[in-house]
Design a protein around this motif. Structure first.
Motif, PDB file in Angstrom:
ATOM      1  N   ILE A 256      -2.969  34.987 -47.939  1.00  0.00           N
ATOM      2  CA  ILE A 256      -3.786  33.767 -47.973  1.00  0.00           C
ATOM      3  C   ILE A 256      -5.247  34.178 -47.825  1.00  0.00           C
ATOM      4  N   PHE A 257      -6.126  33.558 -48.622  1.00  0.00           N
ATOM      5  CA  PHE A 257      -7.562  33.790 -48.468  1.00  0.00           C
ATOM      6  C   PHE A 257      -8.158  32.637 -47.661  1.00  0.00           C
ATOM      7  N   VAL A 258      -9.003  32.967 -46.668  1.00  0.00           N
ATOM      8  CA  VAL A 258      -9.574  31.943 -45.794  1.00  0.00           C
ATOM      9  C   VAL A 258     -11.098  32.070 -45.768  1.00  0.00           C
ATOM     10  N   LEU A 259     -11.770  30.917 -45.694  1.00  0.00           N
ATOM     11  CA  LEU A 259     -13.229  30.890 -45.618  1.00  0.00           C
ATOM     12  C   LEU A 259     -13.624  29.668 -44.793  1.00  0.00           C
ATOM     13  N   SER A 260     -14.412  29.885 -43.732  1.00  0.00           N
ATOM     14  CA  SER A 260     -14.718  28.812 -42.775  1.00  0.00           C
ATOM     15  C   SER A 260     -16.192  28.424 -42.781  1.00  0.00           C
ATOM     16  N   SER A 261     -16.877  28.572 -43.891  1.00  0.00           N
ATOM     17  CA  SER A 261     -18.324  28.372 -43.962  1.00  0.00           C
ATOM     18  C   SER A 261     -18.741  26.953 -43.590  1.00  0.00           C
ATOM     19  N   VAL A 262     -19.955  26.852 -43.047  1.00  0.00           N
ATOM     20  CA  VAL A 262     -20.560  25.541 -42.803  1.00  0.00           C
ATOM     21  C   VAL A 262     -21.535  25.175 -43.912  1.00  0.00           C
ATOM     22  N   SER A 276      -7.260  36.482 -58.363  1.00  0.00           N
ATOM     23  CA  SER A 276      -6.242  37.422 -57.879  1.00  0.00           C
ATOM     24  C   SER A 276      -4.933  36.739 -57.519  1.00  0.00           C
ATOM     25  N   GLY A 277      -4.860  35.420 -57.698  1.00  0.00           N
ATOM     26  CA  GLY A 277      -3.613  34.703 -57.466  1.00  0.00           C
ATOM     27  C   GLY A 277      -3.346  34.322 -56.025  1.00  0.00           C
ATOM     28  N   LEU A 278      -4.405  34.277 -55.186  1.00  0.00           N
ATOM     29  CA  LEU A 278      -4.216  33.930 -53.781  1.00  0.00           C
ATOM     30  C   LEU A 278      -4.441  32.442 -53.542  1.00  0.00           C
ATOM     31  N   PRO A 279      -3.584  31.799 -52.730  1.00  0.00           N
ATOM     32  CA  PRO A 279      -3.889  30.438 -52.290  1.00  0.00           C
ATOM     33  C   PRO A 279      -5.055  30.480 -51.305  1.00  0.00           C
ATOM     34  N   VAL A 280      -5.826  29.404 -51.239  1.00  0.00           N
ATOM     35  CA  VAL A 280      -7.064  29.375 -50.455  1.00  0.00           C
ATOM     36  C   VAL A 280      -6.988  28.309 -49.375  1.00  0.00           C
ATOM     37  N   CYS A 281      -7.447  28.665 -48.176  1.00  0.00           N
ATOM     38  CA  CYS A 281      -7.715  27.700 -47.111  1.00  0.00           C
ATOM     39  C   CYS A 281      -9.201  27.805 -46.799  1.00  0.00           C
ATOM     40  N   ALA A 282      -9.947  26.729 -47.014  1.00  0.00           N
ATOM     41  CA  ALA A 282     -11.398  26.803 -46.865  1.00  0.00           C
ATOM     42  C   ALA A 282     -11.939  25.473 -46.378  1.00  0.00           C
ATOM     43  N   VAL A 292     -12.152  24.828 -55.572  1.00  0.00           N
ATOM     44  CA  VAL A 292     -10.783  24.725 -55.048  1.00  0.00           C
ATOM     45  C   VAL A 292     -10.358  23.265 -55.074  1.00  0.00           C
ATOM     46  N   ARG A 293      -9.394  22.951 -55.878  1.00  0.00           N
ATOM     47  CA  ARG A 293      -8.879  21.585 -55.946  1.00  0.00           C
ATOM     48  C   ARG A 293      -7.875  21.395 -54.803  1.00  0.00           C
ATOM     49  N   ASP A 294      -8.257  20.548 -53.876  1.00  0.00           N
ATOM     50  CA  ASP A 294      -7.468  20.358 -52.664  1.00  0.00           C
ATOM     51  C   ASP A 294      -6.057  19.894 -53.006  1.00  0.00           C
ATOM     52  N   GLY A 295      -5.077  20.622 -52.490  1.00  0.00           N
ATOM     53  CA  GLY A 295      -3.684  20.291 -52.744  1.00  0.00           C
ATOM     54  C   GLY A 295      -3.133  20.890 -54.012  1.00  0.00           C
ATOM     55  N   GLU A 296      -4.005  21.495 -54.841  1.00  0.00           N
ATOM     56  CA  GLU A 296      -3.554  22.097 -56.101  1.00  0.00           C
ATOM     57  C   GLU A 296      -3.675  23.624 -56.064  1.00  0.00           C
ATOM     58  N   SER A 297      -4.888  24.126 -55.803  1.00  0.00           N
ATOM     59  CA  SER A 297      -5.079  25.574 -55.730  1.00  0.00           C
ATOM     60  C   SER A 297      -5.394  26.041 -54.316  1.00  0.00           C
ATOM     61  N   GLY A 298      -5.439  25.105 -53.379  1.00  0.00           N
ATOM     62  CA  GLY A 298      -5.705  25.456 -51.997  1.00  0.00           C
ATOM     63  C   GLY A 298      -5.761  24.221 -51.121  1.00  0.00           C
ATOM     64  N   LEU A 299      -6.128  24.425 -49.856  1.00  0.00           N
ATOM     65  CA  LEU A 299      -6.212  23.331 -48.896  1.00  0.00           C
ATOM     66  C   LEU A 299      -7.590  23.372 -48.249  1.00  0.00           C
ATOM     67  N   GLY A 325       2.634  28.689 -55.683  1.00  0.00           N
ATOM     68  CA  GLY A 325       2.210  27.726 -56.704  1.00  0.00           C
ATOM     69  C   GLY A 325       0.708  27.504 -56.704  1.00  0.00           C
ATOM     70  N   MET A 326       0.111  27.440 -55.515  1.00  0.00           N
ATOM     71  CA  MET A 326      -1.337  27.248 -55.435  1.00  0.00           C
ATOM     72  C   MET A 326      -2.077  28.472 -55.947  1.00  0.00           C
ATOM     73  N   GLY A 327      -1.553  29.652 -55.662  1.00  0.00           N
ATOM     74  CA  GLY A 327      -2.177  30.868 -56.176  1.00  0.00           C
ATOM     75  C   GLY A 327      -2.152  30.917 -57.693  1.00  0.00           C
ATOM     76  N   GLN A 328      -1.051  30.497 -58.295  1.00  0.00           N
ATOM     77  CA  GLN A 328      -0.954  30.469 -59.753  1.00  0.00           C
ATOM     78  C   GLN A 328      -1.898  29.432 -60.356  1.00  0.00           C
ATOM     79  N   ALA A 329      -2.038  28.292 -59.693  1.00  0.00           N
ATOM     80  CA  ALA A 329      -2.961  27.263 -60.179  1.00  0.00           C
ATOM     81  C   ALA A 329      -4.409  27.744 -60.109  1.00  0.00           C
ATOM     82  N   GLY A 330      -4.744  28.466 -59.032  1.00  0.00           N
ATOM     83  CA  GLY A 330      -6.085  29.013 -58.915  1.00  0.00           C
ATOM     84  C   GLY A 330      -6.389  30.022 -60.011  1.00  0.00           C
ATOM     85  N   ARG A 331      -5.429  30.851 -60.330  1.00  0.00           N
ATOM     86  CA  ARG A 331      -5.599  31.829 -61.400  1.00  0.00           C
ATOM     87  C   ARG A 331      -5.866  31.129 -62.737  1.00  0.00           C
TER      88      ARG A 331
END
Length: 360
Positions: A256-262, A276-282, A292-299, A325-331
Protein backbone atom coordinates in the motif's frame (compact mmCIF):
# COMPACT_ATOMS: atom_id res chain seq x y z
CA UNK A 1 15.98 27.35 -40.21
CA UNK A 2 14.23 27.76 -36.85
CA UNK A 3 16.09 29.15 -33.85
CA UNK A 4 16.83 26.73 -31.02
CA UNK A 5 15.45 28.25 -27.82
CA UNK A 6 17.72 28.30 -24.80
CA UNK A 7 15.46 27.47 -21.83
CA UNK A 8 16.88 28.01 -18.35
CA UNK A 9 15.32 26.03 -15.48
CA UNK A 10 16.16 27.93 -12.30
CA UNK A 11 16.09 25.53 -9.33
CA UNK A 12 16.86 25.89 -5.65
CA UNK A 13 18.76 22.59 -5.89
CA UNK A 14 18.80 19.26 -7.69
CA UNK A 15 18.22 17.15 -4.57
CA UNK A 16 15.90 14.15 -4.68
CA UNK A 17 12.36 15.51 -4.69
CA UNK A 18 9.19 15.54 -6.75
CA UNK A 19 9.67 18.95 -8.36
CA UNK A 20 13.34 18.34 -9.10
CA UNK A 21 12.67 14.97 -10.68
CA UNK A 22 9.71 16.22 -12.71
CA UNK A 23 11.65 19.21 -14.07
CA UNK A 24 14.59 16.97 -14.91
CA UNK A 25 12.32 14.60 -16.82
CA UNK A 26 10.80 17.55 -18.68
CA UNK A 27 14.21 19.01 -19.57
CA UNK A 28 15.61 15.71 -20.80
CA UNK A 29 12.56 15.10 -23.02
CA UNK A 30 12.40 18.52 -24.69
CA UNK A 31 12.82 18.33 -28.46
CA UNK A 32 16.53 19.17 -28.92
CA UNK A 33 15.92 20.37 -32.47
CA UNK A 34 13.88 23.22 -30.92
CA UNK A 35 15.05 23.62 -27.31
CA UNK A 36 18.39 23.70 -25.48
CA UNK A 37 17.73 23.11 -21.75
CA UNK A 38 20.01 24.53 -19.06
CA UNK A 39 19.67 24.05 -15.29
CA UNK A 40 20.94 26.63 -12.79
CA UNK A 41 20.74 26.00 -9.03
CA UNK A 42 21.06 28.36 -6.06
CA UNK A 43 23.21 25.73 -4.31
CA UNK A 44 26.22 23.69 -5.38
CA UNK A 45 26.18 20.18 -6.90
CA UNK A 46 23.60 17.79 -5.39
CA UNK A 47 21.92 14.45 -6.05
CA UNK A 48 20.61 14.69 -9.61
CA UNK A 49 23.46 16.57 -11.31
CA UNK A 50 24.90 13.41 -12.81
CA UNK A 51 21.60 12.33 -14.35
CA UNK A 52 21.10 15.79 -15.84
CA UNK A 53 24.54 15.82 -17.45
CA UNK A 54 24.08 12.26 -18.73
CA UNK A 55 20.98 13.55 -20.53
CA UNK A 56 23.07 16.26 -22.21
CA UNK A 57 21.71 19.08 -20.05
CA UNK A 58 24.04 21.93 -19.16
CA UNK A 59 24.16 22.32 -15.35
CA UNK A 60 25.39 25.48 -13.60
CA UNK A 61 25.57 26.38 -9.88
CA UNK A 62 25.68 29.55 -7.81
CA UNK A 63 27.05 27.75 -4.72
CA UNK A 64 29.57 25.10 -3.79
CA UNK A 65 27.63 22.77 -1.46
CA UNK A 66 24.07 21.94 -0.41
CA UNK A 67 23.58 25.30 1.26
CA UNK A 68 22.24 28.33 -0.57
CA UNK A 69 25.06 30.38 -2.04
CA UNK A 70 25.80 33.51 0.02
CA UNK A 71 24.08 36.52 -1.57
CA UNK A 72 22.58 34.19 -4.18
CA UNK A 73 20.02 36.87 -5.08
CA UNK A 74 22.83 39.16 -6.25
CA UNK A 75 24.89 36.42 -7.89
CA UNK A 76 21.80 35.39 -9.83
CA UNK A 77 21.84 38.64 -11.81
CA UNK A 78 25.36 37.99 -13.10
CA UNK A 79 24.50 34.37 -13.95
CA UNK A 80 21.44 35.39 -15.96
CA UNK A 81 23.44 37.98 -17.85
CA UNK A 82 26.07 35.37 -18.62
CA UNK A 83 23.67 32.55 -19.61
CA UNK A 84 21.13 34.85 -21.33
CA UNK A 85 18.29 32.37 -21.94
CA UNK A 86 15.44 33.01 -24.36
CA UNK A 87 13.00 31.74 -21.69
CA UNK A 88 13.49 31.58 -17.91
CA UNK A 89 11.53 28.93 -15.97
CA UNK A 90 11.96 29.31 -12.18
CA UNK A 91 10.86 26.36 -10.02
CA UNK A 92 10.06 26.40 -6.26
CA UNK A 93 9.69 29.45 -4.02
CA UNK A 94 13.03 31.29 -3.90
CA UNK A 95 13.75 30.90 -7.63
CA UNK A 96 10.19 32.05 -8.41
CA UNK A 97 10.71 35.19 -6.34
CA UNK A 98 14.21 36.25 -7.35
CA UNK A 99 14.10 34.76 -10.84
CA UNK A 100 11.03 36.82 -11.67
CA UNK A 101 12.49 40.01 -10.21
CA UNK A 102 15.76 39.76 -12.13
CA UNK A 103 14.07 38.33 -15.21
CA UNK A 104 11.80 41.35 -15.49
CA UNK A 105 14.67 43.77 -14.76
CA UNK A 106 16.88 42.16 -17.43
CA UNK A 107 14.12 41.84 -20.02
CA UNK A 108 13.94 38.03 -19.97
CA UNK A 109 10.58 36.34 -20.61
CA UNK A 110 9.66 34.39 -17.46
CA UNK A 111 7.34 31.38 -17.28
CA UNK A 112 6.48 31.11 -13.58
CA UNK A 113 5.66 27.74 -12.06
CA UNK A 114 3.43 26.92 -9.10
CA UNK A 115 3.78 23.42 -7.71
CA UNK A 116 2.71 22.29 -4.25
CA UNK A 117 -0.21 23.40 -2.14
CA UNK A 118 1.74 26.14 -0.38
CA UNK A 119 3.15 27.57 -3.61
CA UNK A 120 0.87 30.61 -4.02
CA UNK A 121 1.59 31.82 -0.50
CA UNK A 122 5.32 31.09 -0.44
CA UNK A 123 5.84 32.69 -3.84
CA UNK A 124 3.68 35.75 -3.05
CA UNK A 125 1.62 35.10 -6.17
CA UNK A 126 -0.90 37.80 -5.29
CA UNK A 127 1.72 40.31 -6.42
CA UNK A 128 4.49 38.50 -8.29
CA UNK A 129 2.45 36.77 -11.00
CA UNK A 130 2.55 40.11 -12.82
CA UNK A 131 6.31 39.70 -13.33
CA UNK A 132 5.74 36.65 -15.54
CA UNK A 133 4.98 36.33 -19.21
CA UNK A 134 2.94 33.22 -18.43
CA UNK A 135 2.24 30.84 -15.52
CA UNK A 136 2.09 27.05 -15.31
CA UNK A 137 0.54 25.08 -12.42
CA UNK A 138 0.37 21.32 -12.01
CA UNK A 139 -3.06 20.86 -10.44
CA UNK A 140 -6.60 22.05 -11.04
CA UNK A 141 -6.83 23.06 -7.37
CA UNK A 142 -3.88 25.43 -7.82
CA UNK A 143 -5.46 26.76 -11.01
CA UNK A 144 -8.55 27.75 -9.03
CA UNK A 145 -6.45 29.36 -6.28
CA UNK A 146 -4.43 31.41 -8.77
CA UNK A 147 -7.43 32.64 -10.74
CA UNK A 148 -8.96 33.60 -7.39
CA UNK A 149 -5.87 35.73 -6.72
CA UNK A 150 -6.45 37.62 -9.95
CA UNK A 151 -4.32 35.72 -12.45
CA UNK A 152 -6.17 35.96 -15.81
CA UNK A 153 -7.16 32.63 -17.34
CA UNK A 154 -5.24 33.49 -20.50
CA UNK A 155 -2.09 34.02 -18.46
CA UNK A 156 -2.26 30.59 -16.81
CA UNK A 157 -1.99 26.99 -18.01
CA UNK A 158 -2.66 23.81 -16.05
CA UNK A 159 -0.33 20.99 -17.08
CA UNK A 160 -0.57 17.71 -15.20
CA UNK A 161 2.58 15.92 -14.11
CA UNK A 162 3.66 12.98 -16.21
CA UNK A 163 4.88 9.50 -15.35
CA UNK A 164 6.87 6.94 -17.30
CA UNK A 165 4.40 4.05 -17.33
CA UNK A 166 6.92 1.75 -19.00
CA UNK A 167 9.48 2.39 -16.26
CA UNK A 168 6.97 2.17 -13.40
CA UNK A 169 5.21 -1.05 -14.33
CA UNK A 170 3.04 -3.27 -12.11
CA UNK A 171 4.15 -6.80 -11.18
CA UNK A 172 2.63 -9.91 -12.68
CA UNK A 173 1.65 -11.24 -9.26
CA UNK A 174 -1.04 -9.32 -7.31
CA UNK A 175 0.28 -6.84 -4.75
CA UNK A 176 -1.73 -8.62 -2.05
CA UNK A 177 0.71 -11.54 -2.30
CA UNK A 178 3.45 -9.37 -0.75
CA UNK A 179 4.19 -8.95 2.94
CA UNK A 180 2.15 -6.16 4.62
CA UNK A 181 4.49 -3.23 3.96
CA UNK A 182 3.38 0.38 3.68
CA UNK A 183 5.43 2.78 1.56
CA UNK A 184 5.79 6.55 1.70
CA UNK A 185 8.17 8.26 -0.73
CA UNK A 186 8.38 11.98 0.00
CA UNK A 187 10.58 14.82 1.10
CA UNK A 188 10.87 14.87 4.90
CA UNK A 189 9.29 18.30 5.28
CA UNK A 190 6.45 19.84 7.26
CA UNK A 191 3.97 19.87 4.37
CA UNK A 192 4.07 16.07 4.28
CA UNK A 193 2.90 15.79 7.94
CA UNK A 194 4.67 12.49 8.61
CA UNK A 195 3.72 12.57 12.29
CA UNK A 196 0.08 12.01 11.33
CA UNK A 197 1.25 9.05 9.25
CA UNK A 198 3.26 7.74 12.22
CA UNK A 199 0.25 8.00 14.54
CA UNK A 200 -1.90 6.19 11.97
CA UNK A 201 0.79 3.52 11.68
CA UNK A 202 0.72 3.04 15.46
CA UNK A 203 -3.02 2.36 15.26
CA UNK A 204 -2.49 -0.14 12.45
CA UNK A 205 0.30 -1.93 14.35
CA UNK A 206 -2.07 -2.41 17.30
CA UNK A 207 -4.12 -4.76 15.11
CA UNK A 208 -1.42 -5.97 12.72
CA UNK A 209 1.92 -6.01 14.57
CA UNK A 210 3.63 -7.53 11.54
CA UNK A 211 3.05 -4.43 9.37
CA UNK A 212 6.07 -2.28 8.52
CA UNK A 213 6.37 1.26 7.18
CA UNK A 214 9.09 2.10 4.66
CA UNK A 215 9.87 5.83 4.51
CA UNK A 216 12.05 7.01 1.59
CA UNK A 217 13.28 10.59 1.47
CA UNK A 218 15.46 13.33 2.89
CA UNK A 219 14.70 16.75 4.33
CA UNK A 220 14.70 19.10 7.29
CA UNK A 221 12.33 16.97 9.39
CA UNK A 222 14.55 13.87 9.34
CA UNK A 223 16.00 14.27 12.86
CA UNK A 224 12.58 15.00 14.37
CA UNK A 225 10.98 11.97 12.73
CA UNK A 226 13.78 9.62 13.76
CA UNK A 227 13.48 10.96 17.31
CA UNK A 228 9.75 10.10 17.31
CA UNK A 229 10.54 6.59 16.06
CA UNK A 230 13.15 6.13 18.79
CA UNK A 231 10.75 7.24 21.56
CA UNK A 232 7.71 5.15 20.54
CA UNK A 233 7.52 1.35 20.44
CA UNK A 234 5.82 1.48 17.02
CA UNK A 235 8.95 3.14 15.70
CA UNK A 236 10.63 -0.26 15.60
CA UNK A 237 8.47 -1.01 12.57
CA UNK A 238 9.55 2.12 10.62
CA UNK A 239 12.45 1.81 8.20
CA UNK A 240 14.14 5.03 7.00
CA UNK A 241 15.90 5.18 3.62
CA UNK A 242 17.57 8.18 1.98
CA UNK A 243 16.16 9.57 -1.24
CA UNK A 244 17.52 8.26 -4.53
CA UNK A 245 16.80 8.69 -8.25
CA UNK A 246 15.45 5.18 -8.77
CA UNK A 247 12.80 4.09 -6.24
CA UNK A 248 11.22 1.28 -8.27
CA UNK A 249 12.66 -1.29 -5.87
CA UNK A 250 10.52 0.16 -3.07
CA UNK A 251 7.33 0.23 -5.15
CA UNK A 252 7.97 -3.40 -6.12
CA UNK A 253 8.05 -4.48 -2.46
CA UNK A 254 5.16 -2.42 -1.06
CA UNK A 255 1.56 -3.43 -0.64
CA UNK A 256 0.00 0.00 0.00
CA UNK A 257 1.26 3.51 -0.79
CA UNK A 258 0.49 6.15 1.86
CA UNK A 259 0.77 9.95 1.83
CA UNK A 260 -0.37 12.20 4.71
CA UNK A 261 0.33 15.67 3.28
CA UNK A 262 -1.44 18.80 4.48
CA UNK A 263 -0.57 20.69 1.26
CA UNK A 264 0.10 19.33 -2.21
CA UNK A 265 0.02 20.21 -5.87
CA UNK A 266 0.00 17.02 -7.91
CA UNK A 267 2.39 14.57 -6.21
CA UNK A 268 4.61 12.80 -8.68
CA UNK A 269 5.04 9.89 -6.25
CA UNK A 270 1.32 9.16 -6.42
CA UNK A 271 1.55 8.83 -10.19
CA UNK A 272 4.51 6.47 -9.80
CA UNK A 273 2.66 4.41 -7.19
CA UNK A 274 -0.47 4.19 -9.34
CA UNK A 275 1.55 3.29 -12.42
CA UNK A 276 3.24 0.58 -10.33
CA UNK A 277 -0.15 -0.92 -9.49
CA UNK A 278 -0.29 0.08 -5.82
CA UNK A 279 -3.52 1.05 -4.03
CA UNK A 280 -3.24 4.48 -2.37
CA UNK A 281 -4.24 5.82 1.04
CA UNK A 282 -3.80 9.60 1.06
CA UNK A 283 -5.22 12.90 2.25
CA UNK A 284 -7.75 14.78 0.13
CA UNK A 285 -5.70 17.97 -0.30
CA UNK A 286 -4.61 20.03 -3.32
CA UNK A 287 -4.53 18.03 -6.53
CA UNK A 288 -4.66 14.59 -4.90
CA UNK A 289 -8.43 14.06 -5.47
CA UNK A 290 -7.78 14.80 -9.16
CA UNK A 291 -5.30 11.91 -9.25
CA UNK A 292 -6.78 9.37 -6.85
CA UNK A 293 -10.46 8.63 -7.35
CA UNK A 294 -11.75 7.89 -3.88
CA UNK A 295 -13.11 4.36 -3.65
CA UNK A 296 -11.81 3.46 -7.12
CA UNK A 297 -8.01 3.70 -7.15
CA UNK A 298 -7.52 4.50 -3.48
CA UNK A 299 -9.02 5.85 -0.27
CA UNK A 300 -8.85 9.53 0.76
CA UNK A 301 -9.27 11.15 4.17
CA UNK A 302 -9.02 14.67 5.65
CA UNK A 303 -5.56 16.04 6.43
CA UNK A 304 -4.38 15.50 10.01
CA UNK A 305 -6.90 12.69 10.70
CA UNK A 306 -4.73 9.77 11.77
CA UNK A 307 -7.77 7.68 12.81
CA UNK A 308 -9.32 7.92 9.33
CA UNK A 309 -6.00 7.22 7.63
CA UNK A 310 -5.48 4.16 9.83
CA UNK A 311 -9.00 2.93 9.10
CA UNK A 312 -8.34 3.12 5.35
CA UNK A 313 -5.05 1.25 5.65
CA UNK A 314 -6.72 -1.45 7.77
CA UNK A 315 -9.53 -1.76 5.25
CA UNK A 316 -7.06 -2.56 2.47
CA UNK A 317 -5.07 -4.93 4.66
CA UNK A 318 -8.22 -6.78 5.67
CA UNK A 319 -9.58 -6.95 2.10
CA UNK A 320 -6.68 -7.94 -0.21
CA UNK A 321 -8.91 -8.19 -3.27
CA UNK A 322 -10.02 -4.59 -2.80
CA UNK A 323 -6.39 -3.46 -2.75
CA UNK A 324 -5.60 -5.42 -5.90
CA UNK A 325 -8.58 -3.92 -7.72
CA UNK A 326 -7.69 -0.37 -6.70
CA UNK A 327 -4.10 -0.88 -7.79
CA UNK A 328 -5.25 -2.05 -11.22
CA UNK A 329 -7.61 0.92 -11.54
CA UNK A 330 -4.77 3.30 -10.67
CA UNK A 331 -2.56 1.76 -13.33
CA UNK A 332 -5.26 2.21 -15.99
CA UNK A 333 -5.68 5.85 -15.01
CA UNK A 334 -1.94 6.56 -15.12
CA UNK A 335 -1.74 5.10 -18.62
CA UNK A 336 -4.79 6.97 -19.90
CA UNK A 337 -4.34 10.45 -18.44
CA UNK A 338 -0.78 11.13 -17.27
CA UNK A 339 1.72 10.28 -19.97
CA UNK A 340 5.05 12.10 -20.20
CA UNK A 341 4.41 12.78 -23.88
CA UNK A 342 1.34 14.90 -23.14
CA UNK A 343 3.15 16.78 -20.36
CA UNK A 344 6.16 17.60 -22.54
CA UNK A 345 4.03 18.64 -25.55
CA UNK A 346 2.05 21.06 -23.40
CA UNK A 347 5.20 22.66 -21.95
CA UNK A 348 6.78 22.97 -25.39
CA UNK A 349 3.69 24.81 -26.66
CA UNK A 350 3.86 27.33 -23.79
CA UNK A 351 7.61 27.89 -24.13
CA UNK A 352 7.36 28.41 -27.89
CA UNK A 353 4.44 30.82 -27.57
CA UNK A 354 6.17 32.90 -24.88
CA UNK A 355 9.40 33.11 -26.90
CA UNK A 356 7.49 34.06 -30.05
CA UNK A 357 5.69 36.92 -28.30
CA UNK A 358 8.97 38.39 -27.07
CA UNK A 359 10.96 37.88 -30.28
CA UNK A 360 11.79 41.19 -32.08
Amino acid sequence: MSTILRVLFLMEDLCYGGTQRQMLELARRLDRSRFAPVMLTLTGPTDLDGLAREAGIEVQHLGRDRRLAPFFFWRLRAALLRLRPQVLVPCTALPNIWGRIWGRWLGLPVVGTVRGGGGPRRQHERWLWRLTEHMICNSEALYQVLTGLGVPAGHLTYIANGVDTALYAPPQAPVSSRPPQLLCVSRLAGDKDHLTLFRAFARVRARHPEVRLCLVGDGPEEARLKDWAARHPEGAGIDFFPGRPDVRHFYAQARIFVLSSVREGQPNVLLEAMSSGLPVCATAVGGIPRLVRDGESGLLCPAGDDAALAAHILRLLDDPALGDGMGQAGRRRAEADFSFAAMVDAHEAVLSAVAARRRP
